[in-house]
Write an enzyme that holds these catalytic residues in place. Sequence first.
Site, short mmCIF file in Angstrom:
data_model
loop_
_atom_site.label_atom_id
_atom_site.label_comp_id
_atom_site.label_asym_id
_atom_site.label_seq_id
_atom_site.Cartn_x
_atom_site.Cartn_y
_atom_site.Cartn_z
N CYS A 19 11.71 49.52 4.29
CA CYS A 19 10.73 49.71 3.40
C CYS A 19 9.66 50.25 4.17
CB CYS A 19 10.53 48.64 2.52
SG CYS A 19 12.23 48.26 1.86
N HIS B 78 4.55 49.84 -1.17
CA HIS B 78 6.13 50.15 -1.14
C HIS B 78 6.63 49.76 -2.58
CE1 HIS B 78 10.59 50.10 -0.82
NE2 HIS B 78 10.48 48.52 -0.99
N ASN C 3 13.47 52.15 -6.56
CA ASN C 3 13.15 51.85 -5.14
C ASN C 3 13.80 52.59 -4.29
OD1 ASN C 3 12.99 50.62 -2.77
ND2 ASN C 3 12.88 48.54 -3.43
#
Lengths: 76, 345
Positions: B115, B265, B295
Amino acid sequence: MTVDAFRSKVASLAKSDLDALSDATPIVPDEWDSVDVLDLIAAIDEVFGVTINITELNRCQNVGELQALIGKASAP
Amino acid sequence: MRKAQIRAVASYLPAEILSNEQLAAEYPDWPAEKILEKTGIASRRIAGAEECASDLGVFAAQKLFASGACRPDQIDYLLFCTQSPDYFLPTTACLVQDRLGLRTSCGAIDFNQGCSGFVYGLSLGKSLIESGVADRVLLVTSETYSKFINPRDRSVRTIFGDAAAATLLDTSESQQDLIGPFVFGTDGRGAENLIVRAGGMRRPLTAATAAEVEDKGGNWRSEQNLYMNGPEIFNFTLKVVPAAVNELLTRGGLKLGDVDYFIFHQANQFMLERLRAKLGIPEDKFSIEMEDCGNTVSSTIPIALERSLANGQLRSGASAMLVGFGVGYSWAAAMMRVPQAAART
């Protein structure tokens, strides 16, 4: 979130009436849905400005122990 | 002064859609509305059985070249960020160099980061450009986490989606940094909280590593699958992200109100809303871009950046703070400024 709203959240997790909530009210965090745990972490962060240890949370058996855990996290 | 800048961004989402309705049909006690409410995600994209990180990355880069941002033969260096490479070896970047028709005199490496990977890639690309090693760097982030996910593990299947993004970094004459300053952080004590345990050299694949076990929450996974301890990751995020943001502001001599836009993120909406409230960032300056893709690990920030440029939220000359955090634990934050002619793809 207010402290009262936080108490309501804890009562809901403990499956207890708000009026009946006390230090002795039993809780079983290990069996909570992960979404409920995230909710509680967010609420503790918002109301008390601290993060709690998840392993220790899972060991809490009643509301008093949860309160002590938050108190420990808040201690300088 | 020679400064690196973000010239253009393009993303690619694979064709297959996994909707909340499909998930709700498999997990009866999690209705579609509850998944949306708790994650901010309505659907995510899943790579095909034969579609790997290189394929997604190539599609994103081809979209970037088709926009006219530059030609493949102008790329001096390819940085490819993935944790789900096509092979142990060779490096995915070498496959991508060939597929894209980049020069054989082009540098090409993979780096394994999750991430925080996009911000890490910016720091590497900036260093290559400002030290004179390269004039144009192609940064590709690409993940197919879905291949690690057990279909019976709703804790991660509801969150993650596959995607790739290609970002072109090139040079500009400027007195101020157009990328940077940076803040980095690492805490390997969190390694166990977001991990695929088996499949590497430490724990090679065996019948035992393929055995699926049910956890207390009713989710099934084997050691070959992705495991995420959501509460621990959330705790980590609440601790490190506000501190990283404040450190970056200090390093840049900035106040929160000086920053035009924030792209964090896109882990899940619930987490982002808590971080936004904690930091006191106004809603209209804070990117939420995950409803249709979930995500996507290292591609969440460039996807949000691409969309913010396209919808006019980020205009030429605007400043943005980018913050990546997660698996490792690893985190990285950077300031960027939108160049005058940032290409919209």
